[in-house]
Design an enzyme around this catalytic site. Structure first.
Site, mmCIF file in Angstrom:
data_model
loop_
_atom_site.group_PDB
_atom_site.id
_atom_site.type_symbol
_atom_site.label_atom_id
_atom_site.label_comp_id
_atom_site.label_asym_id
_atom_site.label_seq_id
_atom_site.Cartn_x
_atom_site.Cartn_y
_atom_site.Cartn_z
ATOM 1 N N THR A 134 0.797 -1.225 0.000
ATOM 2 C CA THR A 134 0.000 0.000 0.000
ATOM 3 C C THR A 134 0.830 1.275 0.000
ATOM 4 O O THR A 134 1.922 1.312 0.579
ATOM 5 C CB THR A 134 -0.924 0.013 1.237
ATOM 6 N N GLU A 136 0.152 3.612 1.790
ATOM 7 C CA GLU A 136 0.239 4.039 3.196
ATOM 8 C C GLU A 136 1.645 3.822 3.754
ATOM 9 O O GLU A 136 2.006 4.402 4.776
ATOM 10 C CB GLU A 136 -0.770 3.266 4.048
ATOM 11 N N TYR A 158 -2.026 0.361 10.704
ATOM 12 C CA TYR A 158 -2.206 -0.353 9.431
ATOM 13 C C TYR A 158 -0.939 -0.248 8.584
ATOM 14 O O TYR A 158 -0.423 -1.252 8.085
ATOM 15 C CB TYR A 158 -3.416 0.241 8.684
ATOM 16 N N LYS A 162 1.544 -3.275 7.426
ATOM 17 C CA LYS A 162 1.809 -3.549 6.003
ATOM 18 C C LYS A 162 3.300 -3.429 5.701
ATOM 19 O O LYS A 162 3.797 -4.011 4.741
ATOM 20 C CB LYS A 162 0.995 -2.605 5.129
HETATM 21 P P1 NAP Z 1 -11.429 -4.776 1.438
HETATM 22 O O1 NAP Z 1 -12.537 -4.501 0.487
HETATM 23 O O2 NAP Z 1 -11.471 -4.228 2.811
HETATM 24 O O3 NAP Z 1 -11.284 -6.376 1.523
HETATM 25 C C1 NAP Z 1 -10.507 -6.990 2.511
HETATM 26 C C2 NAP Z 1 -10.743 -8.486 2.448
HETATM 27 O O4 NAP Z 1 -9.986 -9.105 3.497
HETATM 28 C C3 NAP Z 1 -12.208 -8.897 2.672
HETATM 29 O O5 NAP Z 1 -12.472 -10.022 1.877
HETATM 30 C C4 NAP Z 1 -12.226 -9.300 4.144
HETATM 31 O O6 NAP Z 1 -13.244 -10.198 4.474
HETATM 32 C C5 NAP Z 1 -10.862 -9.974 4.221
HETATM 33 N N1 NAP Z 1 -10.353 -10.110 5.591
HETATM 34 C C6 NAP Z 1 -10.229 -9.152 6.542
HETATM 35 N N2 NAP Z 1 -9.697 -9.685 7.659
HETATM 36 C C7 NAP Z 1 -9.508 -10.997 7.416
HETATM 37 C C8 NAP Z 1 -9.018 -12.083 8.163
HETATM 38 N N3 NAP Z 1 -8.606 -11.935 9.425
HETATM 39 N N4 NAP Z 1 -8.946 -13.312 7.576
HETATM 40 C C9 NAP Z 1 -9.379 -13.484 6.310
HETATM 41 N N5 NAP Z 1 -9.863 -12.503 5.544
HETATM 42 C C10 NAP Z 1 -9.928 -11.283 6.089
HETATM 43 O O7 NAP Z 1 -10.030 -4.340 0.818
HETATM 44 P P2 NAP Z 1 -9.642 -4.044 -0.717
HETATM 45 O O8 NAP Z 1 -9.863 -2.609 -0.982
HETATM 46 O O9 NAP Z 1 -10.233 -5.078 -1.574
HETATM 47 O O10 NAP Z 1 -8.055 -4.230 -0.645
HETATM 48 C C11 NAP Z 1 -7.448 -5.500 -0.873
HETATM 49 C C12 NAP Z 1 -6.067 -5.498 -0.248
HETATM 50 O O11 NAP Z 1 -5.286 -4.459 -0.821
HETATM 51 C C13 NAP Z 1 -6.028 -5.258 1.249
HETATM 52 O O12 NAP Z 1 -4.968 -6.016 1.765
HETATM 53 C C14 NAP Z 1 -5.709 -3.782 1.378
HETATM 54 O O13 NAP Z 1 -5.060 -3.532 2.601
HETATM 55 C C15 NAP Z 1 -4.793 -3.591 0.188
HETATM 56 N N6 NAP Z 1 -4.801 -2.253 -0.431
HETATM 57 C C16 NAP Z 1 -5.965 -1.669 -0.816
HETATM 58 C C17 NAP Z 1 -5.934 -0.447 -1.455
HETATM 59 C C18 NAP Z 1 -7.192 0.244 -1.912
HETATM 60 O O14 NAP Z 1 -7.137 1.454 -2.164
HETATM 61 N N7 NAP Z 1 -8.293 -0.465 -2.071
HETATM 62 C C19 NAP Z 1 -4.696 0.178 -1.703
HETATM 63 C C20 NAP Z 1 -3.528 -0.467 -1.305
HETATM 64 C C21 NAP Z 1 -3.589 -1.706 -0.685
HETATM 65 P P3 NAP Z 1 -14.741 -9.674 4.836
HETATM 66 O O15 NAP Z 1 -15.413 -9.434 3.513
HETATM 67 O O16 NAP Z 1 -15.306 -10.813 5.587
HETATM 68 O O17 NAP Z 1 -14.593 -8.416 5.634
HETATM 69 O O1 G4F Z 2 -10.844 6.459 1.997
HETATM 70 P P1 G4F Z 2 -9.911 6.390 3.127
HETATM 71 O O2 G4F Z 2 -10.399 5.780 4.396
HETATM 72 O O3 G4F Z 2 -8.603 5.675 2.591
HETATM 73 P P2 G4F Z 2 -7.085 5.637 3.102
HETATM 74 O O4 G4F Z 2 -6.977 5.970 4.534
HETATM 75 O O5 G4F Z 2 -6.280 6.453 2.148
HETATM 76 O O6 G4F Z 2 -6.745 4.088 2.951
HETATM 77 C C1 G4F Z 2 -7.116 3.370 1.772
HETATM 78 O O7 G4F Z 2 -6.089 3.484 0.826
HETATM 79 C C2 G4F Z 2 -4.845 2.871 1.221
HETATM 80 C C3 G4F Z 2 -3.848 3.111 0.087
HETATM 81 O O8 G4F Z 2 -3.213 4.326 0.278
HETATM 82 C C4 G4F Z 2 -5.080 1.409 1.467
HETATM 83 F F1 G4F Z 2 -3.912 0.794 1.783
HETATM 84 C C5 G4F Z 2 -6.089 1.225 2.567
HETATM 85 O O9 G4F Z 2 -6.344 -0.158 2.740
HETATM 86 C C6 G4F Z 2 -7.385 1.922 2.174
HETATM 87 O O10 G4F Z 2 -7.949 1.240 1.086
HETATM 88 O O11 G4F Z 2 -9.402 7.864 3.495
HETATM 89 C C7 G4F Z 2 -8.815 8.701 2.525
HETATM 90 C C8 G4F Z 2 -8.619 10.079 3.121
HETATM 91 C C9 G4F Z 2 -7.907 10.105 4.479
HETATM 92 O O12 G4F Z 2 -6.963 11.132 4.473
HETATM 93 C C10 G4F Z 2 -9.003 10.415 5.472
HETATM 94 O O13 G4F Z 2 -8.564 11.130 6.629
HETATM 95 O O14 G4F Z 2 -9.899 10.650 3.359
HETATM 96 C C11 G4F Z 2 -9.899 11.292 4.615
HETATM 97 N N1 G4F Z 2 -11.284 11.362 5.100
HETATM 98 C C12 G4F Z 2 -11.967 12.521 5.320
HETATM 99 N N2 G4F Z 2 -13.197 12.252 5.786
HETATM 100 C C13 G4F Z 2 -12.077 10.330 5.432
HETATM 101 C C14 G4F Z 2 -13.283 10.896 5.866
HETATM 102 N N3 G4F Z 2 -11.868 8.999 5.378
HETATM 103 C C15 G4F Z 2 -12.908 8.192 5.758
HETATM 104 N N4 G4F Z 2 -12.736 6.847 5.680
HETATM 105 N N5 G4F Z 2 -14.101 8.700 6.215
HETATM 106 C C16 G4F Z 2 -14.350 10.060 6.289
HETATM 107 O O15 G4F Z 2 -15.406 10.491 6.697
#
Ligand code: NAP
Ligand code: G4F
Length: 345
Positions: A134, A136, A158, A162
């Site tokens: 990520t 992050e 987090y 990671k």
């Molecule tokens: P997500 O929608 O939150 O999906 C997370 C998945 O992990 C869900 O299937 C969840 O199951 C499962 N999970 C959580 N805890 C678990 C556990 N203890 N054992 C088994 N499964 C578990 O996340 P995503 O956006 O698809 O992201 C996929 C991966 O990429 C994650 O590792 C995230 O940290 C990483 N990532 C995401 C982004 C982004 O912007 N989306 C960016 C960088 C990295 P449930 O459905 O049961 O909750």
């Molecule tokens: O949408 P967010 O919660 O995503 P964030 O924290 O960037 O994390 C996501 O992206 C990461 C990759 O960089 C992944 F690794 C991670 O698993 C996840 O998918 O928040 C984005 C931004 C933050 O700065 C937060 O402070 O939006 C700001 N924000 C402002 N108001 C909010 C809110 N975030 C959330 N969730 N809810 C709010 O009401």
């Protein structure tokens, strides 16, 4: 020809669903790990159920958990996959401040559990491993675009968990010769994005306000900036990483950055919802509609103990070596998310 076997942890999540779709189209046999929950958590992959009901299904689900070594070991020993995509994680940054130990266990040690299972089952030569890294990891780094050489500075439990997962993946590659890659993915969104991430929260909230089903949207930091892409483009990059001659780590990003306020404005424009930004005496920002009713307000509850203010990625290595580039820009992303949300209301 024998079909390739893939295992996806986190199959029920946003990326799990898009990756399942991609791999089934590519004629893989896809095994997914889902955890047991008291209510059904498979809505994102329900469309593949037809596939499941078919006797010769290419899509198979297993119960398992990243915290549970036997389940991981048993699934791997049974299916001996060619490719593992480790997408399972407690993926919410704000939640990680409330559940730091759980986040470390699932996100950091969970990754180690898979790597160890590969090693103990002697799958090093057979199984390629993708780790969902990520942006992050870059956290508090400067405003310049981050690439694979940028030092890490995680700013949340987090991000720290990671970071362990990142380095243990590198270590198993170097120590045991595993084909293991870290994708360092910047934020990616879609209509399947979880409801508590900011983009989906804005799309859902403003759509309901437009349709007069909700009065106000409460939001946190309006000035954090993110590099937002589309999940469909990003899962393709994951797959590409495992199709190369040598394993490596790659930044995946669009190279464009917007603030949360910009995202709100884009969604409002798409919905043809008029919003006017104002500030109160204490310089607190809010937005009103044409009738001067407050429809967006900031709320302390959504601010984080330590924020990542800027994320901007430089994916030139992925462009050069994987021939990967982003296809869906933020305007198209917003259009797709809004139109999907309207269709649900
Ligand atoms: P997500 O929608 O939150 O999906 C997370 C998945 O992990 C869900 O299937 C969840 O199951 C499962 N999970 C959580 N805890 C678990 C556990 N203890 N054992 C088994 N499964 C578990 O996340 P995503 O956006 O698809 O992201 C996929 C991966 O990429 C994650 O590792 C995230 O940290 C990483 N990532 C995401 C982004 C982004 O912007 N989306 C960016 C960088 C990295 P449930 O459905 O049961 O909750
Ligand atoms: O949408 P967010 O919660 O995503 P964030 O924290 O960037 O994390 C996501 O992206 C990461 C990759 O960089 C992944 F690794 C991670 O698993 C996840 O998918 O928040 C984005 C931004 C933050 O700065 C937060 O402070 O939006 C700001 N924000 C402002 N108001 C909010 C809110 N975030 C959330 N969730 N809810 C709010 O009401």
């Amino acid at each position: 020809m024998l079909k390739k076997i893939a295992l996806i942890t986190g199959v029920t999540g946003q990326d799990g669903a898009y990756l399942t779709e991609l791999l089934l189209k590519k004629k893989y046999v896809v095994h997914g790990v889902k955890r047991r929950s008291s209510s059904i958590n498979t809505h994102r992959i329900d469309k593949f159920y037809k596939e499941i009901q078919n006797k010769n299904s290419n899509f198979i689900l297993h119960h398992g958990d990243m915290m549970d070594t036997p389940s991981i070991y048993n699934i791997l020993s049974k299916i001996k996959p060619n490719e593992i995509y480790n997408l399972a994680a407690q993926s919410h940054v704000a939640v990680s401040f409330e559940q730091p130990e759980y986040t470390a266990n699932a996100d950091a040690l969970g990754t180690l559990r898979i790597l160890e299972a590969i090693r103990h089952l002697k799958l090093e030569k057979k199984t390629k491993f993708y780790q969902a890294g990520t942006s992050e990891l870059f956290g508090g780094i400067s405003k310049k675009p981050s690439n694979e050489k940028t030092p890490f500075y995680p700013r949340s439990p987090y991000g720290v968990a990671k970071m362990y997962a990142h380095w243990i993946t590198v270590n198993y590659r170097e120590a045991y010769g595993l084909y293991a890659c870290n994708g360092i993915l910047f934020n990616h969104e879609s209509p399947l994005r979880g409801e508590t991430f900011v983009t989906q929260k804005i799309v859902k909230g403003l759509t309901k306000i437009k349709l007069k089903k909700q009065k106000k949207l409460y939001i946190g930091n309006l000035y954090a900036r993110r590099d937002w892409g589309h999940a469909r483009d990003y899962v393709y990059a994951m797959w590409l990483m495992l199709q190369q001659k040598k394993p490596d780590d790659y930044v995946i990003a669009t190279g464009k950055q917007y603030s949360i306020k910009d995202f709100i404005n884009l969604v409002a424009k798409e919905l043809r919802l008029k919003i006017f930004w104002k500030k109160n005496k204490n310089k607190k920002e809010f937005a009103v509609n044409e009738n001067n009713q407050i429809i967006i307000e900031t709320d302390k509850r959504y601010f984080r103990p330590s924020e990542v203010n800027h994320l901007l990625g430089d994916a030139s290595k992925a462009k050069r070596k994987l021939n990967w580039s982003t296809k869906i820009n933020i305007q198209k992303l917003v259009q797709e998310m809004v139109s999907e949300e309207i269709s649900k209301n």
